[in-house]
Design a protein around this motif. Sequence first.
Motif, mmCIF file in Angstrom:
data_model
loop_
_atom_site.group_PDB
_atom_site.id
_atom_site.type_symbol
_atom_site.label_atom_id
_atom_site.label_comp_id
_atom_site.label_asym_id
_atom_site.label_seq_id
_atom_site.Cartn_x
_atom_site.Cartn_y
_atom_site.Cartn_z
ATOM 1 N N THR A 174 -6.548 -8.207 14.345
ATOM 2 C CA THR A 174 -7.773 -8.795 14.600
ATOM 3 C C THR A 174 -7.589 -10.385 15.021
ATOM 4 O O THR A 174 -6.810 -11.028 14.650
ATOM 5 N N ARG B 268 5.145 7.837 6.974
ATOM 6 C CA ARG B 268 4.737 7.247 5.597
ATOM 7 C C ARG B 268 5.360 7.605 4.546
ATOM 8 O O ARG B 268 5.529 6.815 3.459
ATOM 9 N N VAL C 125 -7.633 -13.607 8.590
ATOM 10 C CA VAL C 125 -6.444 -13.212 8.626
ATOM 11 C C VAL C 125 -5.119 -14.000 8.459
ATOM 12 O O VAL C 125 -4.307 -14.310 7.873
ATOM 13 N N MET D 243 0.493 -8.262 9.877
ATOM 14 C CA MET D 243 1.189 -7.693 8.618
ATOM 15 C C MET D 243 1.474 -6.186 8.808
ATOM 16 O O MET D 243 2.472 -5.855 8.371
ATOM 17 N N THR D 244 0.288 -5.510 9.522
ATOM 18 C CA THR D 244 0.463 -4.020 9.405
ATOM 19 C C THR D 244 1.510 -3.537 10.384
ATOM 20 O O THR D 244 1.447 -3.649 11.645
ATOM 21 N N HIS E 181 -3.294 -2.928 14.817
ATOM 22 C CA HIS E 181 -4.736 -3.335 14.458
ATOM 23 C C HIS E 181 -4.774 -4.868 14.544
ATOM 24 O O HIS E 181 -5.580 -5.414 13.296
ATOM 25 N N LYS F 194 4.750 1.732 10.957
ATOM 26 C CA LYS F 194 5.096 2.430 9.781
ATOM 27 C C LYS F 194 5.712 3.941 10.044
ATOM 28 O O LYS F 194 6.305 4.485 8.981
ATOM 29 N N VAL G 11 -14.829 2.054 9.503
ATOM 30 C CA VAL G 11 -13.659 2.170 9.481
ATOM 31 C C VAL G 11 -12.957 0.873 8.988
ATOM 32 O O VAL G 11 -11.905 0.747 8.205
ATOM 33 N N GLU G 12 -13.464 -0.181 9.636
ATOM 34 C CA GLU G 12 -12.747 -1.279 9.231
ATOM 35 C C GLU G 12 -12.808 -1.701 7.821
ATOM 36 O O GLU G 12 -12.103 -2.263 7.122
ATOM 37 N N HIS H 91 -10.227 0.402 5.849
ATOM 38 C CA HIS H 91 -8.886 0.264 5.804
ATOM 39 C C HIS H 91 -8.551 -1.223 6.126
ATOM 40 O O HIS H 91 -7.518 -1.739 5.844
HETATM 41 C C1 LIG Z 1 -10.539 -3.121 12.139
HETATM 42 C C2 LIG Z 1 -9.452 -3.452 11.430
HETATM 43 C C3 LIG Z 1 -8.792 -4.616 11.509
HETATM 44 C C4 LIG Z 1 -7.548 -4.789 10.854
HETATM 45 N N1 LIG Z 1 -6.875 -5.982 11.156
HETATM 46 C C5 LIG Z 1 -5.665 -6.292 10.662
HETATM 47 C C6 LIG Z 1 -5.163 -7.517 10.951
HETATM 48 O O1 LIG Z 1 -5.665 -8.400 11.502
HETATM 49 N N2 LIG Z 1 -3.862 -7.733 10.594
HETATM 50 C C7 LIG Z 1 -3.054 -6.871 10.162
HETATM 51 O O2 LIG Z 1 -1.854 -6.982 9.564
HETATM 52 N N3 LIG Z 1 -3.841 -5.610 9.728
HETATM 53 C C8 LIG Z 1 -4.933 -5.243 10.174
HETATM 54 N N4 LIG Z 1 -5.294 -4.045 9.763
HETATM 55 C C9 LIG Z 1 -4.563 -2.988 9.117
HETATM 56 C C10 LIG Z 1 -5.061 -2.670 8.033
HETATM 57 O O3 LIG Z 1 -4.593 -3.362 6.943
HETATM 58 C C11 LIG Z 1 -4.263 -1.178 7.844
HETATM 59 O O4 LIG Z 1 -5.266 -0.464 8.543
HETATM 60 C C12 LIG Z 1 -4.406 -0.540 6.566
HETATM 61 O O5 LIG Z 1 -3.466 -1.280 5.763
HETATM 62 C C13 LIG Z 1 -3.943 0.859 6.370
HETATM 63 O O6 LIG Z 1 -2.867 1.043 7.154
HETATM 64 P P1 LIG Z 1 -2.883 2.135 8.055
HETATM 65 O O7 LIG Z 1 -4.035 1.965 9.026
HETATM 66 O O8 LIG Z 1 -1.337 2.411 8.583
HETATM 67 O O9 LIG Z 1 -3.182 3.549 7.374
HETATM 68 P P2 LIG Z 1 -2.341 4.323 6.518
HETATM 69 O O10 LIG Z 1 -1.328 3.291 5.491
HETATM 70 O O11 LIG Z 1 -1.423 5.326 7.350
HETATM 71 O O12 LIG Z 1 -3.136 5.046 5.483
HETATM 72 C C14 LIG Z 1 -4.004 6.248 5.759
HETATM 73 C C15 LIG Z 1 -4.010 7.034 4.450
HETATM 74 O O13 LIG Z 1 -2.698 7.422 4.213
HETATM 75 C C16 LIG Z 1 -2.559 6.881 2.843
HETATM 76 N N5 LIG Z 1 -1.148 6.636 2.718
HETATM 77 C C17 LIG Z 1 -0.454 5.731 3.509
HETATM 78 N N6 LIG Z 1 0.723 5.704 3.115
HETATM 79 C C18 LIG Z 1 0.980 6.572 2.076
HETATM 80 C C19 LIG Z 1 2.097 7.226 1.380
HETATM 81 N N7 LIG Z 1 3.367 6.645 1.514
HETATM 82 N N8 LIG Z 1 1.940 8.150 0.603
HETATM 83 C C20 LIG Z 1 0.601 8.806 0.436
HETATM 84 N N9 LIG Z 1 -0.429 8.289 0.919
HETATM 85 C C21 LIG Z 1 -0.386 7.438 1.841
HETATM 86 C C22 LIG Z 1 -3.382 5.828 2.569
HETATM 87 O O14 LIG Z 1 -3.728 5.361 1.316
HETATM 88 C C23 LIG Z 1 -4.846 6.140 3.377
HETATM 89 O O15 LIG Z 1 -5.634 6.908 2.526
HETATM 90 C C24 LIG Z 1 -6.581 -4.019 10.506
HETATM 91 C C25 LIG Z 1 -7.413 -2.617 10.233
HETATM 92 C C26 LIG Z 1 -8.370 -2.360 10.855
HETATM 93 C C27 LIG Z 1 -9.071 -0.930 10.780
#
Ligand SMILES: Cc1cc2nc3c(=O)[nH]c(=O)nc-3n(C[C@H](O)[C@H](O)[C@H](O)COP(=O)(O)OP(=O)(O)OC[C@H]3O[C@@H](n4cnc5c(N)ncnc54)[C@H](O)[C@@H]3O)c2cc1C
Length: 479
Positions: free
Chosen positions: A189, A155, A103, A148-149, A187, A152, A441-442, A445
């Motif tokens: 990593t 959404r 990452v 990055m994440t 999240h 939020k 899950v990893e 997402h």
């Molecule tokens: C094990 C693991 C390791 C990770 N490591 C990193 C890391 O090192 N660095 C980092 O920055 N991130 C990391 N992530 C984060 C990862 O990039 C996010 O989990 C991913 O981008 C999804 O974001 P979220 O979890 O907030 O889910 P959400 O964005 O909430 O998504 C959940 C669902 O909602 C939908 N959705 C989201 N927004 C909308 C919208 N506006 N309208 C309609 N549908 C929507 C999505 O398509 C999805 O189906 C990691 C995640 C995991 C699980």
Amino acid sequence: MMTGSQYVESLRALKTEVHFMGERLASVVDHPAIRPHVNAAAVTYDLATDPAHGDLACATSHLTGRPINRWTHVPRTRDDLVKKAKMMRVAGRITGTCFQRCVGMDALITLHSVTHDVDRKHGTTYHERFKQFLVETQDRDLMSGGAMTDPKGDRSKRPHEQHDPDLFVRVAERREDGIVVRGAKMHQTGAVNSHQFIVLPGQALGPEDRDYAVAFAVPADAPGVIQVFGRQVNDSRKWEGTIDQGNATYGVVGGEALVIFDDVFVPWERVFMLGEVEFAGTLVERFTSYHRQNYGGCKSGNLDVLIGATAAIADVQGTAKAAHVRDKLAEMAHLVETMYSGALACSHECSSLACGTAIVDPLLANSAKFNTARYYPEVTRLAQDIAGGFLATMPSERELANPRVAGFVRKYYQTRADVPAEDRLRLGRLIENMTGATPIVECMHGAGSPQAQKVVVQRTIDWALRRTLAQRIASTSKP
Ligand SMILES: Cc1cc2nc3c(=O)[nH]c(=O)nc-3n(C[C@H](O)[C@H](O)[C@H](O)COP(=O)(O)OP(=O)(O)OC[C@H]3O[C@@H](n4cnc5c(N)ncnc54)[C@H](O)[C@@H]3O)c2cc1C
């Protein structure tokens, strides 16, 4: 370049603030919940210093000409990108899980080109600043968390529309000597065992979101950086024993944490974007392309381990010669090679950005990640099918030392006469570890939810061309 053990020792010098199970941890390196993830990240260091893999895991810095660990390298050629994909598979095979360092690598690669492009448009000096930071990261062989994440919030709302302005990382104050940032990244990593964080915006931004268009780097133990380490399924097994963990050395996925920036000061020399909202989308697109390339590599390496465990359990249980078992193993291998093909294909079909950085083909990289989200669970389903129900009902490893039942457990869990029951239990626990909710899950997402990949596919495909192809062959009139 550091060796794995030098990396582990280097973490001891940090004053990282990490909380887990209601307490601040005295040591991240020695805590049983975290140590396996430290070991997995250490593999990225050992690979570069191992002559057997040095060609993959070492590179030459384009800035200094010095040999560096590829996990800090900015790819300049097709060969660099192909080696990046291959290195992922090798590390995935060794660890059987996430080794975390990609990452931060992708954050470095992305900022190298984006700072260049921002400077060209705005006359800023981010690129020179960033190059100095990159050289220091390469020379000290630092592990960077790629952050990055954002949390939020709601959404359906943009960053500036949220009920709480801190739900996306933002600039809280501009000072003469730098900026103060506030917010959190989720999240993350490898965060607890990183030396530093590279923080990037997580989505395209509009003009009202100027304070959220911020990219910067901070040491992991900078004042105000607070981490909350996440729980995982079955994590208490980490302090109970080894067999029940399945992968006691390297754990399961990357040991993720919530990283809070509670008014953290960032000096100007570590600020790489500030307010250039129109580049946030470009940054996210490039980062995710590189990161989705990885998933076709690392997860295929992980699944090689799972295929091996599944084939071994079939051997042990006397089912390996059955036609349906061989067919399912072949199906698993086919799905894994399909994932890997995408990682290689997007590397081979690369192009060059203005600053000379090589970039993977976005459509193929996104397809590789989409395949990973879809195929990883399918491969785990086949593994569970072949392994049998004991995956869900195995006794604790402590029963092997329980005088009243140990003999019965060994007797009744033994399958083939020449293989001890403990071997079967060990393989079963490894399969359980790799097919549970956390890695699935990893794969779903991590690097973005599947819909994010679909959007790129929808946007990138030339639909008109495809219609024309069909209309010509079918001899239809154009709609
Ligand atoms: C094990 C693991 C390791 C990770 N490591 C990193 C890391 O090192 N660095 C980092 O920055 N991130 C990391 N992530 C984060 C990862 O990039 C996010 O989990 C991913 O981008 C999804 O974001 P979220 O979890 O907030 O889910 P959400 O964005 O909430 O998504 C959940 C669902 O909602 C939908 N959705 C989201 N927004 C909308 C919208 N506006 N309208 C309609 N549908 C929507 C999505 O398509 C999805 O189906 C990691 C995640 C995991 C699980």
